[in-house]
Write an enzyme that holds these catalytic residues in place. Sequence first.
Site, PDB file in Angstrom:
ATOM      1  N   LYS A  52       0.993  -1.288  -0.054  1.00  0.00           N
ATOM      2  CA  LYS A  52       0.046   0.004   0.091  1.00  0.00           C
ATOM      3  C   LYS A  52       0.825   1.341   0.267  1.00  0.00           C
ATOM      4  O   LYS A  52       0.788   2.241  -0.820  1.00  0.00           O
ATOM      5  CB  LYS A  52      -0.900  -0.003   0.975  1.00  0.00           C
ATOM      6  CG  LYS A  52      -2.061  -1.107   0.980  1.00  0.00           C
ATOM      7  CD  LYS A  52      -2.795  -1.392   2.403  1.00  0.00           C
ATOM      8  CE  LYS A  52      -3.732  -2.300   2.315  1.00  0.00           C
ATOM      9  NZ  LYS A  52      -4.529  -2.527   3.508  1.00  0.00           N
ATOM     10  N   GLN A  96      -4.708  -1.587   9.727  1.00  0.00           N
ATOM     11  CA  GLN A  96      -4.571  -3.102   9.307  1.00  0.00           C
ATOM     12  C   GLN A  96      -5.060  -4.218  10.358  1.00  0.00           C
ATOM     13  O   GLN A  96      -4.952  -4.185  11.175  1.00  0.00           O
ATOM     14  CB  GLN A  96      -3.134  -3.255   8.808  1.00  0.00           C
ATOM     15  CG  GLN A  96      -2.876  -4.771   8.131  1.00  0.00           C
ATOM     16  CD  GLN A  96      -3.440  -4.411   6.523  1.00  0.00           C
ATOM     17  OE1 GLN A  96      -3.713  -3.516   6.114  1.00  0.00           O
ATOM     18  NE2 GLN A  96      -3.845  -5.658   6.193  1.00  0.00           N
ATOM     19  N   ASP A 119     -10.818   2.721   4.220  1.00  0.00           N
ATOM     20  CA  ASP A 119     -11.086   1.423   4.084  1.00  0.00           C
ATOM     21  C   ASP A 119     -12.537   1.083   3.915  1.00  0.00           C
ATOM     22  O   ASP A 119     -12.978   0.184   3.727  1.00  0.00           O
ATOM     23  CB  ASP A 119     -10.850   0.741   5.201  1.00  0.00           C
ATOM     24  CG  ASP A 119      -9.414  -0.023   5.238  1.00  0.00           C
ATOM     25  OD1 ASP A 119      -9.006  -0.396   3.777  1.00  0.00           O
ATOM     26  OD2 ASP A 119      -8.534  -0.417   6.098  1.00  0.00           O
TER      27      ASP A 119
END
Length: 292
Positions: A52, A96, A119
């Site tokens: 990412k 994460q 997200d």
Amino acid sequence: MKLLDGKETARIIKLEIAEKVNQRKKDGKKIPHLAAILVGSDGGSLTYVSNKLKSCEECGFESTLMRYDTSITEEVLLDKVRKLNEDKSIDGFIVQLPLPAHIDEHKVTLAIDPNKDVDGFHPTNLGKMALNIPGFVSATPAGIVELIRRNNVETSGKNCVIIGRSHIVGMPLSILLSQNSNPGNCTVTLAHSRTANLKEICAQADILIAAIGQPNFVTADMVKEGAVVIDVGTTRVDDATKANGWRLVGDVKFGEVAPKCSYITPVPGGVGPMTIASLMMNTLKALDLKGK
Ligand code: GUN
């Protein structure tokens, strides 16, 4: 059989984003800035997060990695999240997953400012997605829809079977693909571990999406001739022939399934790169929404 090349599609999307960021620079505007919180040192999570951040560089974004030991308390992690919410230089951030067992993932997700939740995991964004109103759509479902769209795969009126009801892939994807949109207008079946007659149900699918994290779960007898097959699985399995000692294996037994398909995604190089491209799109959008 045609390969749905996520790596190539993601490369094009990232180039488009980089052009927009360049234009921002020329106009003297702010550059997107993504932050990522990583707790612990799980190999898979570490790879995802570094990919990412590498993509941020390719898109011309600023990025910040915040790493913490697994011993971090929920309270301290929530405080880090609140600080990122308040930090004006950060346009979007991710935490994460998975988090260590002593930390409540829902509590952490709820603490994220929905306007920075690139997200798309916050209930506000999940709710907006369900109502088809603008917000952040979580990266993997959004990436799959974008891959379908850019490759002109017909979805309207198709029978779509999704295996796996996770909150970050299967559940949101079932909503997106059943909406009155393009891609969309599918008749969706969301199958899971308690589904009876799974093989028969999968064999009815015009579009079959496997998101269960069980290597080689989908076999040729579960796939209709001419089906579109999308493989979300990325399980690390030991492989002594590889320099790093492992390789990524999808949920679909590619060798025997591919010859039956009209389209199929490879692993790696299918859904994975599209997930990251979507995260980049969401981060740019977070900044655009601020009107800066
Ligand atoms: N773990 C697995 N996939 C994801 C993702 O898309 N975002 C975050 N934050 N964690 C994940």
